[in-house]
Design an enzyme around this catalytic site. Structure first.
Site, PDB file in Angstrom:
ATOM      1  N   SER A  98      -4.038 -33.445  -1.585  1.00 31.08           N
ATOM      2  CA  SER A  98      -5.138 -33.907  -0.741  1.00 31.08           C
ATOM      3  C   SER A  98      -5.288 -33.024   0.498  1.00 31.08           C
ATOM      4  CB  SER A  98      -4.924 -35.386  -0.393  1.00 31.08           C
ATOM      5  OG  SER A  98      -6.080 -35.952   0.165  1.00 31.08           O
ATOM      6  N   ASP A 194     -10.565 -40.785  -8.972  1.00 33.86           N
ATOM      7  CA  ASP A 194     -10.242 -40.574  -7.562  1.00 33.86           C
ATOM      8  C   ASP A 194     -11.440 -40.995  -6.714  1.00 33.86           C
ATOM      9  OD1 ASP A 194      -9.663 -39.528  -5.010  1.00 33.86           O
ATOM     10  OD2 ASP A 194      -8.666 -37.768  -5.842  1.00 33.86           O
ATOM     11  N   HIS A 224      -6.410 -41.104  -6.879  1.00 38.29           N
ATOM     12  CA  HIS A 224      -6.121 -40.109  -5.850  1.00 38.29           C
ATOM     13  C   HIS A 224      -4.627 -39.861  -5.686  1.00 38.29           C
ATOM     14  CE1 HIS A 224      -7.115 -37.568  -2.470  1.00 38.29           C
ATOM     15  NE2 HIS A 224      -6.322 -38.260  -1.665  1.00 38.29           N
TER      16      HIS A 224
END
Length: 252
Positions: A98, A194, A224
């Site tokens: 991320s 996600d 995610h």
């Protein structure tokens, strides 16, 4: 035992460094996450079992490192990552989750000679601008301007406190507005379920970056966190993919 690194910016960074063969695999965590998350610990165990050098650490304001989360920004956490890389002699393979993917891309841009390969997991480039700022209502933007911060709901618990400094400083760190050469093997992993980073973002990054060996793997139904029993082995496979040419050409 947790070790600590004091940086040139007077911050104390907590880290775990596992000795082993190079290139060293470095895990870069996400926004408001820490080095004790499932992906970091899983990869450390894999590295130890494989005899591979591995580093995980907490950015300032995260986990066991110093400072308050709300005082930090992307540039601070980039500096923390660069300081942590100073612990390692020789090349590294960056594994960014991320926000950590965005920071990995910044490191690759700033010091490509250090990077032997990159794996991005639900990579979130420029998310302060294209995610938070772009999604703010006029009222939220006004609150950010007047109060210097705004609370944003989070599906992970307490609301995120987004500061004016985080948004404004992030604009100096964007990687999707200018050429992004990645002169090494790159693997991006992205779940189709996600809700924080879209598959469109992943495809846009694939089309934007320039690498001699770059692939994007979409995993149907993965979220995610990308940390369930089918996703974690995919991260290892991606690392091994980028390690193969790195081990042959980087003296690792």
């Amino acid at each position: 035992m947790v070790e600590r690194l004091h940086t040139a910016q007077d911050r104390d960074i907590a880290y775990h460094l596992t000795p082993g063969a190079g290139p060293t695999v470095v895990f870069l965590g996400g926004f408001k996450s820490d080095m004790c998350g499932s992906k970091a610990v899983f990869l450390e165990n894999w590295a130890r079992d494989s005899g591979r050098a591995f580093l995980r650490f907490d950015y300032s304001g995260h986990g066991q490192s110093s400072e308050a989360f709300e005082d930090g920004c992307i540039g601070d956490w980039f500096e923390d990552a660069v300081a942590a890389l100073g612990l390692i002699e020789g090349p590294v393979v960056l594994v960014g989750s991320s926000m950590g993917g965005w920071i990995a891309l910044q490191i690759a841009r700033a010091m490509p000679e250090k990077v032997a390969g990159l794996v991005g997991i639900a990579t979130a480039p420029d998310f302060t601008e294209d995610g938070f700022w772009a999604g703010f209502s006029d009222a939220q933007k006004a609150e950010l301007e007047s109060a210097g911060r705004v609370a944003v709901p989070s599906e992970y618990g307490d609301p995120y406190i987004i500061t004016k400094r985080l948004i404004e400083e992030g604009r100096a760190r964007l990687v999707m507005r200018t050429p992004l050469p990645l002169p090494f093997a790159v693997r991006f992993l992205q779940g189709t379920a996600d809700t924080s980073v879209t598959t469109q973002t992943a495809i846009r990054l694939l089309e934007h970056a320039d690498s001699p060996d770059m692939r994007l793997t979409l995993v149907d139904g993965a979220d995610h966190s990308f940390s369930d029993a089918r996703c974690l082995p995919l991260i290892v496979s991606a690392i091994n993919d980028v390690l193969a040419p790195a081990a042959g050409g980087a003296g690792g």
